[in-house]
Scaffold this motif. Structure first.
Motif, mmCIF file in Angstrom:
data_model
loop_
_atom_site.group_PDB
_atom_site.id
_atom_site.type_symbol
_atom_site.label_atom_id
_atom_site.label_comp_id
_atom_site.label_asym_id
_atom_site.label_seq_id
_atom_site.Cartn_x
_atom_site.Cartn_y
_atom_site.Cartn_z
ATOM 1 N N PHE A 76 0.793 -1.169 -0.119
ATOM 2 C CA PHE A 76 -0.008 0.231 -0.037
ATOM 3 C C PHE A 76 0.868 1.381 -0.020
ATOM 4 N N ASN A 77 2.047 1.149 0.735
ATOM 5 C CA ASN A 77 2.780 2.307 0.897
ATOM 6 C C ASN A 77 4.182 2.467 -0.212
ATOM 7 N N HIS A 78 4.096 1.415 -0.822
ATOM 8 C CA HIS A 78 5.298 1.586 -1.975
ATOM 9 C C HIS A 78 5.040 2.517 -2.748
ATOM 10 N N PRO A 79 6.110 3.483 -2.990
ATOM 11 C CA PRO A 79 6.070 4.674 -3.712
ATOM 12 C C PRO A 79 6.051 4.346 -5.222
ATOM 13 N N ASP A 80 6.437 3.268 -5.638
ATOM 14 C CA ASP A 80 6.243 3.079 -7.082
ATOM 15 C C ASP A 80 5.026 2.076 -7.449
ATOM 16 N N VAL A 81 4.016 2.197 -6.662
ATOM 17 C CA VAL A 81 2.828 1.551 -6.974
ATOM 18 C C VAL A 81 1.536 2.652 -7.014
ATOM 19 N N ASP A 82 0.878 2.599 -8.174
ATOM 20 C CA ASP A 82 -0.073 3.613 -8.600
ATOM 21 C C ASP A 82 -1.499 2.905 -8.359
ATOM 22 N N ILE A 83 -1.520 1.775 -8.228
ATOM 23 C CA ILE A 83 -2.832 1.102 -7.952
ATOM 24 C C ILE A 83 -2.885 -0.202 -7.409
ATOM 25 N N LEU A 98 -9.959 0.270 2.335
ATOM 26 C CA LEU A 98 -9.632 1.316 3.076
ATOM 27 C C LEU A 98 -8.253 1.666 3.431
ATOM 28 N N ASP A 99 -7.390 0.658 3.509
ATOM 29 C CA ASP A 99 -6.065 0.765 3.757
ATOM 30 C C ASP A 99 -5.477 1.371 2.439
ATOM 31 N N ALA A 100 -5.595 0.775 1.289
ATOM 32 C CA ALA A 100 -5.106 1.299 0.230
ATOM 33 C C ALA A 100 -5.507 2.666 -0.038
ATOM 34 N N HIS A 106 -5.173 4.057 -6.043
ATOM 35 C CA HIS A 106 -6.219 3.865 -6.613
ATOM 36 C C HIS A 106 -6.570 2.396 -6.393
ATOM 37 N N VAL A 107 -7.598 1.682 -6.476
ATOM 38 C CA VAL A 107 -8.020 0.515 -6.162
ATOM 39 C C VAL A 107 -8.785 -0.251 -7.341
ATOM 40 N N LEU A 108 -8.450 -1.593 -7.478
ATOM 41 C CA LEU A 108 -9.342 -2.602 -8.317
ATOM 42 C C LEU A 108 -9.571 -3.876 -7.200
ATOM 43 N N ARG A 128 -14.154 8.836 -2.267
ATOM 44 C CA ARG A 128 -14.463 10.156 -2.641
ATOM 45 C C ARG A 128 -13.817 11.225 -1.895
ATOM 46 N N GLU A 129 -13.646 11.007 -0.673
ATOM 47 C CA GLU A 129 -12.924 11.855 0.166
ATOM 48 C C GLU A 129 -11.384 12.024 -0.252
ATOM 49 N N LYS A 130 -10.885 10.902 -0.641
ATOM 50 C CA LYS A 130 -9.449 10.771 -0.926
ATOM 51 C C LYS A 130 -9.136 11.201 -2.394
ATOM 52 N N GLY A 131 -10.337 11.240 -3.162
ATOM 53 C CA GLY A 131 -10.000 11.651 -4.577
ATOM 54 C C GLY A 131 -9.272 10.485 -5.408
ATOM 55 N N VAL A 132 -9.716 9.351 -4.863
ATOM 56 C CA VAL A 132 -8.991 8.231 -5.876
ATOM 57 C C VAL A 132 -9.856 7.427 -6.720
ATOM 58 N N PHE A 133 -9.570 6.679 -7.723
ATOM 59 C CA PHE A 133 -10.317 5.839 -8.333
ATOM 60 C C PHE A 133 -10.598 4.613 -7.964
ATOM 61 N N ILE A 134 -11.395 3.708 -7.973
ATOM 62 C CA ILE A 134 -12.055 2.657 -7.129
ATOM 63 C C ILE A 134 -12.895 2.065 -8.104
ATOM 64 N N MET A 135 -12.820 0.391 -8.142
ATOM 65 C CA MET A 135 -13.934 -0.087 -9.175
ATOM 66 C C MET A 135 -13.967 -1.587 -8.593
#
Length: 357
Positions: A76-83, A98-100, A106-108, A128-135
């Motif tokens: 989750f906290n890896h700097p080179d991970v986008d999703i 929630l942790d991601a 972003h989360v799939l 929504r509050e964090k402004g990330v994509f999730i699906m």
């Protein structure tokens, strides 16, 4: 953007079970018509040894190889991970998401997205509050074959007005032989056929009955029965009845018998369509039968290298590149609608998870 002008994503995959193995191997396939570039940067598993074995078996040619961690938090906290791709059992989805999200990723997340509507709403609010994509990773909806069928049924109306659909997904899982901690048997892990496989049957009912998704779609009346064993369902039948037209979708699942290749029949005023594949989650062809025409029908296929999970991954990459926070094919409202059907089916059928009201 990648050097090829395609959107690119760096993936962190948590859990190393079957669905994660399919997803990882699909991301690394060389596809001439790929719509995005995918890189697997990190793998999170219950142990480093298990994670390294996963890489060696399923993505041995990835260079450089992904970092392997025995902690999901490190992914989750890896700097080179986008999703983050969440492939854990159902009951862990809420907290994993929630942790991601808290880490700004972003989360799939695999289906079923969460155990119930209440949990899903909490996750979507956080995104929504964090402004990330999730699906929700309902991969079947993204198959070009499914999109083609959807267009032929609803736009071209090749079989006229659809009035009834049968959809089934059955597996011979021998539940009685499994240990109490199996994800297929333990209620605390969201076990049972409803969330595991009947969600696909219900998806076929929804896709073929209505061209719309989410809030704009008609909400069917739900009638459900379940066969229970140790408080989980080993068979479920969910009837979707559409009030405006009285059309019906009969959606079923079982852990006691494998469904034959033809798993779905769509009946209309001018003919019917049979959909086939290894299961309702992974269709390979459909055949259109028009009344008064050849009994052989008109067969449609679309090439599918690998398992077919890359189509949803490509869609996610395109959405994120465009700044969107949800996907039009599988919007948040559709995930909530399906979970609402699953919640009601369990309420009527009797299957229960810990924490249910």
């Amino acid at each position: 953007m990648s050097s090829e002008g395609l959107p690119s994503l760096r993936w962190g995959i948590i859990a190393t079970g079957q669905i994660s193995s399919w997803f990882a191997s699909d991301l690394t396939l060389l596809r001439p018509n790929a719509k995005a570039k995918h890189t697997i940067t990190a793998i999170g598993s219950s142990s480093r040894e298990k994670g390294e074995a996963f890489v060696a078996r399923w993505i041995p040619d990835v260079s450089p190889p992904p970092k392997v961690y025995s902690s999901y938090d490190q992914v989750f906290n890896h700097p080179d991970v986008d999703i983050i791709y969440v492939g854990t059992p159902n009951s862990f989805h809420k907290q994993n998401c929630l942790d991601a999200i808290a880490a700004g990723k972003h989360v799939l997340c695999e289906k079923a997205f969460t155990l119930n509507v209440r949990e899903a709403e909490e996750v979507f609010n956080a995104a929504r509050e964090k402004g990330v994509f999730i699906m929700e990773a309902m991969w079947t909806r993204f198959f070009p074959l499914v999109r083609k069928l959807h267009r032929l049924v609803h736009k071209d109306r090749v079989i006229g007005d659809v009035h009834r659909v049968f959809a089934d997904l059955g597996l011979d899982q021998d539940i009685s032989s499994l240990g109490p901690d199996s994800r297929l048997k333990n209620p605390a892990l969201g076990a049972g056929t409803l969330l595991d496989i009947c969600i696909y049957s219900i998806t076929w009912g929804l896709l073929t009955m209505d061209s719309r998704t989410g809030e704009s779609a008609e909400q069917p009346v739900i009638k459900a029965v379940q066969t229970l064993s140790h408080s989980i369902d080993v068979a479920s039948t969910v009837l979707l009845l559409y009030p405006s037209t009285q059309k019906q979708a009969i959606c079923t699942s079982t852990a006691m018998f494998r469904t034959p290749d033809v798993f779905c029949r769509i009946e209309g005023t001018n003919g019917h369509i049979e959909v086939q594949g290894v299961s309702a989650s992974c269709p390979t062809a459909f055949t259109i039968f028009i009344k008064g025409r050849s009994s052989e029908g008109e067969r449609h296929t679309v090439p599918k290298p690998g398992h077919g999970l890359y189509w949803e991954a490509d869609a996610v990459a395109q959405d994120i590149a465009a700044g969107r926070k949800e996907n039009a094919i599988m919007p948040w409202s559709e995930t909530l609608r399906v979970l609402g059907i699953l919640d009601e089916a369990r309420r009527q059928g009797g299957a229960r998870f810990p924490g249910d009201d």
